[in-house]
Design a protein around this motif. Structure first.
Motif, short mmCIF file in Angstrom:
data_model
loop_
_atom_site.label_atom_id
_atom_site.label_comp_id
_atom_site.label_asym_id
_atom_site.label_seq_id
_atom_site.Cartn_x
_atom_site.Cartn_y
_atom_site.Cartn_z
N GLN A 1 2.97 38.25 19.29
CA GLN A 1 3.24 39.68 19.43
C GLN A 1 2.74 40.39 18.18
N LEU A 2 2.51 41.70 18.29
CA LEU A 2 2.24 42.50 17.11
C LEU A 2 3.51 42.63 16.30
N VAL A 3 3.38 42.65 14.99
CA VAL A 3 4.55 42.76 14.13
C VAL A 3 5.15 44.15 14.25
N GLN A 4 6.47 44.22 14.29
CA GLN A 4 7.17 45.51 14.38
C GLN A 4 7.03 46.28 13.08
N GLY A 5 7.26 47.58 13.15
CA GLY A 5 7.29 48.39 11.94
C GLY A 5 8.51 48.06 11.10
N ARG B 1 0.62 48.41 11.47
CA ARG B 1 0.64 47.00 11.87
C ARG B 1 -0.44 46.72 12.93
N LYS B 2 -0.52 47.61 13.91
CA LYS B 2 -1.48 47.43 15.00
C LYS B 2 -2.90 47.55 14.49
N ARG B 3 -3.15 48.55 13.65
CA ARG B 3 -4.49 48.78 13.13
C ARG B 3 -4.95 47.62 12.25
N ASP B 4 -4.04 47.08 11.45
CA ASP B 4 -4.39 45.99 10.55
C ASP B 4 -4.47 44.64 11.24
N GLY B 5 -3.88 44.55 12.44
CA GLY B 5 -3.92 43.30 13.18
C GLY B 5 -2.92 42.28 12.69
N ASP B 6 -1.68 42.75 12.43
CA ASP B 6 -0.63 41.85 11.98
C ASP B 6 0.12 41.25 13.16
N LEU B 7 0.25 39.94 13.17
CA LEU B 7 0.81 39.23 14.31
C LEU B 7 2.01 38.38 13.90
N CYS B 8 2.92 38.20 14.85
CA CYS B 8 4.02 37.25 14.69
C CYS B 8 3.89 36.20 15.79
N VAL B 9 3.93 34.93 15.41
CA VAL B 9 3.88 33.81 16.36
C VAL B 9 5.27 33.18 16.43
N THR B 10 5.86 33.17 17.62
CA THR B 10 7.17 32.55 17.81
C THR B 10 7.01 31.23 18.55
#
Length: 346
Positions: free
Chosen positions: A86-90, A106-115
């Protein structure tokens, strides 16, 4: 939400230990209304090698680590785990700094969280990938004692232009510009929106990309890519079905690429009203020829709130199943509902 885009065993579809499957089994659960004719209910709806007419619910809506919606998923069939991106939350930065970070950044920079999950949906861990992309598709490669994640990387406007193979480490925060990250410029020159998927049965990497107005795929041997050899075994320059549709992920199994497309429900007069039955489709493409190999609407759980298709992958054990997810709205977050389709009995 993703972007607008252009001889295995046939054993029973089961996830051991899940109550939902114990109730539903291969016949599926009552995930649709009963207004179809008996012939329609019994007729197979085949895309590639899977029957899309009879989904089985694997997970009811399940929370990921962060509050944002899922983007993609993949299976570790060695450890019996499931990974979701998922994209990382603010909010505050991940390394404990006081500076707030908004969701748009977060979306522009492409920050992701892998669960990481167990097969039954229990959360087991998480990892953050900063500056990697949108997470439209991903792959998992269990190799010895290591789990490797294949993800998009080197983003531009939030979407990847290369792919990277990174080691999953619970609790870690990894930056895309870390010297340890190897970026593979595997897509054709000038391609954008590059997304990977892994076929462990065939030891292959599928790469999805956009070039101009065309949506294409290349298929590679995993060991070749790791050795920086990007010569494709197969190439599909223009995939069918994807003109004007919203691309939500891809998977590779056997002779077929599987594509997931669709949108969340809209208002009554919008593009995808609830009473339309939704516009979620699974399509198959012959990887050897690029020819269409079936396109089917997904009728699972039409009453879900929001119901945006997000992520498609093939689970190999205890038998092959094509699996896909819906992003579901709850009071304060998005959650992942997961479904499986059994192989078509010929």
């Amino acid at each position: 939400m993703a972007h607008p885009g252009s001889g295995p065993s046939r054993r029973t579809l089961l996830f051991a230990g899940t109550a939902a499957l114990a109730a539903g089994g291969l016949g599926g659960l009552a995930l649709w209304g009963d207004d179809r004719t008996e012939d329609a209910k019994n007729a197979p709806a085949v895309a590639g090698g899977f029957d899309i007419a009879r989904p089985t619910r694997l997970w009811r809506p399940t929370a990921l680590n962060d509050t944002t919606g899922p983007q993609s998923l993949a299976f570790d069939d060695v450890r019996q785990d499931v990974y979701a991106v998922q994209l990382v939350q603010g909010g505050l930065t991940l390394d404990g700094e006081e500076e707030p970070v908004d969701a748009d950044r977060r979306k522009r920079d492409g920050d992701l969280c892998v669960t990481r999950f167990s097969r039954s949906g229990e959360r087991l861990g998480r990892m953050y990938l900063r500056g990697f992309g949108h997470g439209v598709s991903m792959g998992v490669e269990p190799r010895g004692g290591t789990v490797w994640l294949w993800v998009e990387s080197r983003p531009k406007s939030g979407y990847g232009r290369a792919v990277a193979r990174v080691r999953f480490a619970d609790g870690a925060v990894l930056d895309g510009d870390d010297p340890a990250v190897r970026h593979h410029p595997i897509a054709p020159k000038g391609a954008t929106r590059v997304h990977p998927a892994v076929d462990m049965a065939g030891e292959r990497l599928l790469v999805s990309y956009r070039k101009g107005t065309a949506h294409g795929y290349t298929v590679h041997r995993l060991r070749d890519v790791v050795a920086d050899d990007y010569t494709p075994a197969h190439r599909i320059a223009r995939a069918p079905y994807l003109e004007g549709e919203t691309f939500q992920g891809c998977a590779l199994h056997g002779d077929h690429v599987y594509q997931l497309t669709g949108n969340p429900y809209s208002k009554a007069g919008g593009r995808n009203p609830r009473d339309s039955g939704g516009n979620t489709f699974v399509s198959a493409v012959d990887v050897r020829t690029g020819a269409p190999a079936g396109r089917q609407r997904v009728n699972a759980d039409p009453g879900l709130p929001y119901r945006e298709p997000e992520g498609i992958a093939v689970r190999l054990t205890p038998g092959p199943a094509l699996c896909m997810g819906f992003s579901v709205k709850t009071t304060d977050r998005r959650e992942l509902a997961l479904y499986g389709f059994a192989p078509h009995a010929r």
